[in-house]
Design a protein around this motif. Structure first.
Motif, PDB file in Angstrom:
ATOM      1  N   HIS A  56      71.443  69.516  28.841  1.00 51.07           N
ATOM      2  CA  HIS A  56      71.773  68.558  29.900  1.00 51.07           C
ATOM      3  C   HIS A  56      72.215  69.290  31.162  1.00 51.07           C
ATOM      4  O   HIS A  56      72.462  70.491  31.133  1.00 51.07           O
ATOM      5  N   HIS A  57      72.292  68.570  32.249  1.00 50.70           N
ATOM      6  CA  HIS A  57      72.905  69.045  33.484  1.00 50.70           C
ATOM      7  C   HIS A  57      73.660  67.861  34.081  1.00 50.70           C
ATOM      8  O   HIS A  57      73.614  66.761  33.535  1.00 50.70           O
ATOM      9  N   HIS A  58      74.355  68.084  35.166  1.00 47.24           N
ATOM     10  CA  HIS A  58      75.139  67.029  35.790  1.00 47.24           C
ATOM     11  C   HIS A  58      74.630  66.723  37.186  1.00 47.24           C
ATOM     12  O   HIS A  58      73.955  67.543  37.805  1.00 47.24           O
ATOM     13  N   GLN A  59      74.959  65.550  37.669  1.00 46.59           N
ATOM     14  CA  GLN A  59      74.586  65.156  39.025  1.00 46.59           C
ATOM     15  C   GLN A  59      75.588  65.680  40.046  1.00 46.59           C
ATOM     16  O   GLN A  59      75.204  66.102  41.140  1.00 46.59           O
ATOM     17  N   GLN A  60      76.894  65.642  39.702  1.00 48.60           N
ATOM     18  CA  GLN A  60      77.939  66.034  40.659  1.00 48.60           C
ATOM     19  C   GLN A  60      78.934  67.047  40.112  1.00 48.60           C
ATOM     20  O   GLN A  60      79.490  67.824  40.878  1.00 48.60           O
ATOM     21  N   ASN A  61      79.197  67.019  38.832  1.00 51.67           N
ATOM     22  CA  ASN A  61      80.322  67.785  38.296  1.00 51.67           C
ATOM     23  C   ASN A  61      79.958  69.185  37.852  1.00 51.67           C
ATOM     24  O   ASN A  61      78.986  69.382  37.119  1.00 51.67           O
ATOM     25  N   GLU A  62      80.785  70.165  38.306  1.00 53.29           N
ATOM     26  CA  GLU A  62      80.701  71.492  37.720  1.00 53.29           C
ATOM     27  C   GLU A  62      81.606  71.477  36.492  1.00 53.29           C
ATOM     28  O   GLU A  62      82.490  70.626  36.362  1.00 53.29           O
ATOM     29  N   GLU A  63      81.357  72.404  35.574  1.00 52.50           N
ATOM     30  CA  GLU A  63      82.163  72.496  34.362  1.00 52.50           C
ATOM     31  C   GLU A  63      82.724  73.903  34.240  1.00 52.50           C
ATOM     32  O   GLU A  63      82.079  74.870  34.634  1.00 52.50           O
ATOM     33  N   VAL A  64      83.924  73.989  33.674  1.00 47.73           N
ATOM     34  CA  VAL A  64      84.522  75.261  33.299  1.00 47.73           C
ATOM     35  C   VAL A  64      84.898  75.143  31.829  1.00 47.73           C
ATOM     36  O   VAL A  64      85.614  74.216  31.433  1.00 47.73           O
ATOM     37  N   TYR A  65      84.353  76.057  31.025  1.00 50.32           N
ATOM     38  CA  TYR A  65      84.645  76.102  29.599  1.00 50.32           C
ATOM     39  C   TYR A  65      85.599  77.250  29.330  1.00 50.32           C
ATOM     40  O   TYR A  65      85.412  78.355  29.853  1.00 50.32           O
ATOM     41  N   VAL A  66      86.621  77.023  28.499  1.00 50.26           N
ATOM     42  CA  VAL A  66      87.536  78.057  28.055  1.00 50.26           C
ATOM     43  C   VAL A  66      87.381  78.153  26.540  1.00 50.26           C
ATOM     44  O   VAL A  66      87.640  77.175  25.825  1.00 50.26           O
ATOM     45  N   ILE A  67      86.929  79.296  26.056  1.00 54.71           N
ATOM     46  CA  ILE A  67      86.686  79.479  24.628  1.00 54.71           C
ATOM     47  C   ILE A  67      88.008  79.835  23.953  1.00 54.71           C
ATOM     48  O   ILE A  67      88.638  80.838  24.284  1.00 54.71           O
ATOM     49  N   LEU A  68      88.414  78.999  22.986  1.00 56.65           N
ATOM     50  CA  LEU A  68      89.683  79.205  22.287  1.00 56.65           C
ATOM     51  C   LEU A  68      89.512  80.014  21.012  1.00 56.65           C
ATOM     52  O   LEU A  68      90.350  80.856  20.690  1.00 56.65           O
ATOM     53  N   SER A  69      88.443  79.742  20.244  1.00 60.74           N
ATOM     54  CA  SER A  69      88.208  80.479  19.006  1.00 60.74           C
ATOM     55  C   SER A  69      86.739  80.382  18.622  1.00 60.74           C
ATOM     56  O   SER A  69      86.017  79.509  19.091  1.00 60.74           O
ATOM     57  N   GLY A  70      86.320  81.291  17.752  1.00 63.22           N
ATOM     58  CA  GLY A  70      84.936  81.331  17.307  1.00 63.22           C
ATOM     59  C   GLY A  70      84.081  82.138  18.269  1.00 63.22           C
ATOM     60  O   GLY A  70      84.564  82.726  19.232  1.00 63.22           O
ATOM     61  N   LYS A  71      82.783  82.172  17.976  1.00 59.39           N
ATOM     62  CA  LYS A  71      81.862  82.828  18.898  1.00 59.39           C
ATOM     63  C   LYS A  71      80.610  81.989  19.017  1.00 59.39           C
ATOM     64  O   LYS A  71      80.287  81.196  18.124  1.00 59.39           O
ATOM     65  N   GLY A  72      79.940  82.142  20.158  1.00 60.49           N
ATOM     66  CA  GLY A  72      78.781  81.306  20.382  1.00 60.49           C
ATOM     67  C   GLY A  72      77.895  81.828  21.474  1.00 60.49           C
ATOM     68  O   GLY A  72      78.102  82.910  22.016  1.00 60.49           O
TER      69      GLY A  72
END
Length: 131
Positions: A56-72
């Motif tokens: 997916h993508h967004h029309q207006q919103n940027e996103e910031v992800y903070v990884i707490l645990s695990g790997k991906g």
């Protein structure tokens, strides 16, 4: 699935919990429980080898992800980027995205969304020291 619980909402502030983050499962949108008006914050968890079921993508919103645990792996406009605890990923609205847990433990993260290019003030310019 973890449950988001509103603990208090009064006089211009709210307090909620998603419980112990190391045991968090599923997806929880803070806006739905706390009524935020400027940002969307969500907690997410992907089981080992699970991915978000769509790009997916967004029309207006940027996103910031903070990884707490695990790997991906984040796939961003077709480019795979590895993430581990402590990684912070910013994604512009138009970027196609998907997330995959590549480890044997859940990938747990916080996602913050805000309207791109709307940040006019921040802590040092918006805060008012009270005496």
């Amino acid at each position: 699935m973890s449950e988001t619980v509103l603990l208090k909402s009064t006089n211009g502030y709210s307090i909620a919990t998603v419980g112990e983050l190391s045991a968090f499962e599923g997806k929880a949108f803070v806006k739905d429980i706390m009524g935020t008006t400027a940002i969307e914050l969500s907690f997410g968890s992907l089981a080992p080898h699970e991915s978000v079921p769509f790009f997916h993508h967004h029309q207006q919103n940027e996103e910031v992800y903070v990884i707490l645990s695990g790997k991906g792996t984040f796939t961003l406009n077709g480019q795979e980027e590895e993430v581990t605890p402590g990684c912070i990923v910013r994604v512009a609205p138009e970027v196609s995205r998907n997330t995959l847990c590549t480890g044997d433990t859940p990938l747990v993260y916080i996602c913050i969304q805000g309207k791109a290019n709307s940040l006019e003030q921040y802590t040092m310019t918006d805060g008012v020291v009270e005496q």
